[in-house]
Motif scaffolding. Structure first.
Motif, PDB file in Angstrom:
ATOM      1  N   ILE A 147       2.546  -2.134  -2.335  1.00  0.00           N
ATOM      2  CA  ILE A 147       3.455  -3.024  -3.069  1.00  0.00           C
ATOM      3  C   ILE A 147       2.816  -3.585  -4.341  1.00  0.00           C
ATOM      4  CG2 ILE A 147       4.804  -3.675  -1.053  1.00  0.00           C
ATOM      5  CD1 ILE A 147       3.210  -6.266  -0.915  1.00  0.00           C
ATOM      6  N   GLY A 148       1.527  -3.315  -4.540  1.00  0.00           N
ATOM      7  CA  GLY A 148       0.893  -3.733  -5.787  1.00  0.00           C
ATOM      8  C   GLY A 148      -0.122  -4.843  -5.642  1.00  0.00           C
ATOM      9  N   SER A 179      -3.402  -4.684  -5.140  1.00  0.00           N
ATOM     10  CA  SER A 179      -4.629  -4.425  -5.909  1.00  0.00           C
ATOM     11  C   SER A 179      -4.387  -4.612  -7.406  1.00  0.00           C
ATOM     12  CB  SER A 179      -5.154  -3.017  -5.615  1.00  0.00           C
ATOM     13  OG  SER A 179      -5.574  -2.915  -4.266  1.00  0.00           O
ATOM     14  N   PHE A 180      -3.204  -4.215  -7.880  1.00  0.00           N
ATOM     15  CA  PHE A 180      -2.862  -4.466  -9.285  1.00  0.00           C
ATOM     16  C   PHE A 180      -2.748  -5.964  -9.541  1.00  0.00           C
ATOM     17  CE2 PHE A 180      -1.208  -0.009  -9.347  1.00  0.00           C
ATOM     18  CZ  PHE A 180      -1.994   0.443 -10.396  1.00  0.00           C
ATOM     19  N   ALA A 181      -2.217  -6.684  -8.555  1.00  0.00           N
ATOM     20  CA  ALA A 181      -2.133  -8.138  -8.700  1.00  0.00           C
ATOM     21  C   ALA A 181      -3.522  -8.752  -8.805  1.00  0.00           C
ATOM     22  CB  ALA A 181      -1.381  -8.737  -7.508  1.00  0.00           C
ATOM     23  N   ALA A 182      -4.464  -8.223  -8.027  1.00  0.00           N
ATOM     24  CA  ALA A 182      -5.835  -8.719  -8.090  1.00  0.00           C
ATOM     25  C   ALA A 182      -6.439  -8.461  -9.469  1.00  0.00           C
ATOM     26  CB  ALA A 182      -6.683  -8.056  -7.005  1.00  0.00           C
ATOM     27  N   ALA A 183      -6.163  -7.283 -10.029  1.00  0.00           N
ATOM     28  CA  ALA A 183      -6.665  -6.969 -11.370  1.00  0.00           C
ATOM     29  C   ALA A 183      -6.045  -7.895 -12.409  1.00  0.00           C
ATOM     30  CB  ALA A 183      -6.366  -5.507 -11.709  1.00  0.00           C
ATOM     31  N   TYR A 184      -4.755  -8.153 -12.298  1.00  0.00           N
ATOM     32  CA  TYR A 184      -4.069  -9.065 -13.220  1.00  0.00           C
ATOM     33  C   TYR A 184      -4.661 -10.466 -13.111  1.00  0.00           C
ATOM     34  CZ  TYR A 184      -0.110 -11.338 -15.583  1.00  0.00           C
ATOM     35  OH  TYR A 184       0.675 -12.060 -16.453  1.00  0.00           O
ATOM     36  N   PHE A 190       2.565 -11.760  -0.092  1.00  0.00           N
ATOM     37  CA  PHE A 190       2.855 -11.005  -1.320  1.00  0.00           C
ATOM     38  C   PHE A 190       3.843  -9.894  -0.978  1.00  0.00           C
ATOM     39  CE2 PHE A 190       2.201  -7.855  -4.608  1.00  0.00           C
ATOM     40  CZ  PHE A 190       2.022  -8.615  -5.752  1.00  0.00           C
ATOM     41  N   ARG A 191       4.933  -9.821  -1.726  1.00  0.00           N
ATOM     42  CA  ARG A 191       5.979  -8.860  -1.408  1.00  0.00           C
ATOM     43  C   ARG A 191       6.318  -7.998  -2.627  1.00  0.00           C
ATOM     44  NH1 ARG A 191      10.790 -11.619   1.772  1.00  0.00           N
ATOM     45  NH2 ARG A 191      11.026 -12.884  -0.095  1.00  0.00           N
ATOM     46  N   GLY A 192       7.160  -6.995  -2.371  1.00  0.00           N
ATOM     47  CA  GLY A 192       7.602  -6.127  -3.444  1.00  0.00           C
ATOM     48  C   GLY A 192       8.640  -6.808  -4.327  1.00  0.00           C
ATOM     49  N   VAL A 193       9.211  -6.030  -5.215  1.00  0.00           N
ATOM     50  CA  VAL A 193      10.135  -6.561  -6.221  1.00  0.00           C
ATOM     51  C   VAL A 193      11.513  -6.781  -5.594  1.00  0.00           C
ATOM     52  CG1 VAL A 193      11.236  -6.133  -8.446  1.00  0.00           C
ATOM     53  CG2 VAL A 193       8.886  -5.337  -8.031  1.00  0.00           C
ATOM     54  N   ALA A 194      12.072  -7.966  -5.773  1.00  0.00           N
ATOM     55  CA  ALA A 194      13.422  -8.252  -5.302  1.00  0.00           C
ATOM     56  C   ALA A 194      14.441  -7.510  -6.168  1.00  0.00           C
ATOM     57  CB  ALA A 194      13.691  -9.758  -5.352  1.00  0.00           C
ATOM     58  N   LEU A 195      15.538  -7.081  -5.563  1.00  0.00           N
ATOM     59  CA  LEU A 195      16.540  -6.308  -6.305  1.00  0.00           C
ATOM     60  C   LEU A 195      17.074  -7.064  -7.516  1.00  0.00           C
ATOM     61  CD1 LEU A 195      18.684  -4.594  -3.503  1.00  0.00           C
ATOM     62  CD2 LEU A 195      16.891  -3.594  -4.928  1.00  0.00           C
ATOM     63  N   ILE A 210       3.548 -11.103  -8.798  1.00  0.00           N
ATOM     64  CA  ILE A 210       2.202 -11.293  -9.352  1.00  0.00           C
ATOM     65  C   ILE A 210       2.092 -12.673  -9.990  1.00  0.00           C
ATOM     66  CG2 ILE A 210       0.646 -10.557 -11.204  1.00  0.00           C
ATOM     67  CD1 ILE A 210       1.352  -7.691 -10.600  1.00  0.00           C
ATOM     68  N   GLU A 211       3.107 -13.046 -10.761  1.00  0.00           N
ATOM     69  CA  GLU A 211       3.087 -14.353 -11.411  1.00  0.00           C
ATOM     70  C   GLU A 211       3.023 -15.479 -10.379  1.00  0.00           C
ATOM     71  OE1 GLU A 211       3.009 -17.048 -14.514  1.00  0.00           O
ATOM     72  OE2 GLU A 211       2.890 -14.853 -14.610  1.00  0.00           O
ATOM     73  N   SER A 212       3.802 -15.353  -9.319  1.00  0.00           N
ATOM     74  CA  SER A 212       3.804 -16.369  -8.273  1.00  0.00           C
ATOM     75  C   SER A 212       2.436 -16.492  -7.619  1.00  0.00           C
ATOM     76  CB  SER A 212       4.874 -16.027  -7.228  1.00  0.00           C
ATOM     77  OG  SER A 212       4.822 -16.925  -6.138  1.00  0.00           O
TER      78      SER A 212
END
Length: 322
Positions: free
Chosen positions: A48-49, A51-56, A196-201, A22-24
């Motif tokens: 992967i988030g 829509s949440f990224a759009a809200a943020y 936009f991708r999911g969370v890296a391990l 999201i920050e990126s």
């Protein structure tokens, strides 16, 4: 623990949780806005988030850009109305304008675009950011409408930026051979693309920390102090589950011979952690002794293992700007 003792039956707090992805994305969009790019695309896999990224982004973009911007959000449903009047009316309602009864589309435009100018003026800005979610559903005709809206807003004195967010097909390669009149669409909205991708391990700790400070004044969430009050008073935190979650994902990768990188979708991160917390609250398990085996059971319980391989990404695919 009885149901009545819990002020919130959800183990984890609601709302948008910050992630490195999201920050990126927000930093990337802010740069494009500053340098006066007209539009861009953000694409990625489901759940992967995005829509949440759009809200943020809607909440934080002004502070990241460094000056006021006005942000409106549209969503293009599957099989959305293709006729110009109905398409415009839907966008008007989403923008907070309810006087949509006139049947003449030009009358609607003459009302709607000055309304957007007024919204920007109230913020002391000419920058209008239009965030369009589920943009993979846009038809070629609807893209044409967006080009017309962009021109209208520019003529009205605004500096619009259209951010299209959608599924992977939105980020398909651009074939410039014979693009012809479609260059109006490509040039405005498709030249800049962000994967936009999911969370890296290796970033799991950074994300789980956000759950620990999502309560009032940055303290622990009320739901957690109710679910596991003794553990929290002893210093245990959700971030302590990160090593077990990472080990569990690696074990599943090994079992299924997945060689590509797994990027964790936020929906299943939340559900897996929530399932684990519920187990802790209803058992004698020690939160300090998080187990990869139990974490795998939680991944199965929430359905993540049924779609695990979908979230594999080639290691060479770094995502981000294209």
């Amino acid at each position: 623990m009885s149901q009545e003792q819990r002020p919130d039956n959800d183990a984890l707090p609601d709302g948008v949780i910050w992630t490195p992805e999201i920050e990126s994305m927000v930093q990337w969009v802010a740069l494009l806005v500053r340098i006066d790019v007209p539009g861009a695309e953000v694409y990625g896999k489901m759940r992967i988030g995005k829509s949440f990224a759009a809200a943020y982004l809607r909440e934080t973009l002004s502070s990241v850009v460094g000056y006021p911007v006005e942000v409106i959000a549209w969503e293009i449903s599957e099989n959305s109305e293709d006729r110009p009047r109905e398409f415009l009316q839907a966008r008007m309602v989403e923008s907070g304008y309810r006087a949509i009864s006139p049947r003449d589309v030009e009358v609607l435009k003459d009302r709607f675009f000055p309304f957007l100018v007024q919204r920007c003026a109230a913020k002391g800005t000419r920058r209008l950011i239009v965030v369009i979610d589920e943009a993979q559903n846009l038809t070629r005709r609807q893209f044409g409408y967006l080009v017309g809206y962009f021109n209208k807003l520019t003529t009205a004195g605004l500096k619009p930026f259209f951010l299209l967010i959608g599924q992977p097909e939105l980020g398909s390669p651009i074939d410039l051979n014979g693009v012809g009149r479609d260059m109006q669409i490509v040039g405005r909205f498709r030249v800049n693309q962000h994967h936009f991708r999911g969370v890296a391990l290796e970033r799991i700790e950074d994300v789980l920390k956000q759950f620990d400070c999502s309560g009032p004044d940055g303290g622990p969430p009320e739901s957690m102090t109710s679910f596991l009050p003794q553990a929290y008073s002893n210093g245990w935190r959700i971030v302590d589950l990160a090593p077990a979650l990472r080990e569990g994902v690696l074990l599943v990768k090994q079992k299924h011979n997945v060689s590509d990188e797994i990027r964790l979708p936020m929906q299943f991160v939340r559900s897996t952690i929530s399932a684990y917390i519920h187990r802790l609250a209803h058992s004698d398990l020690n939160p300090a002794h998080a187990s990869a085996a139990v974490m795998i059971d939680c991944m199965q319980e929430c359905g993540f293992l049924n779609v695990f391989s979908y979230y594999a990404e080639p290691v060479s695919n770094e995502g981000g700007k294209q």
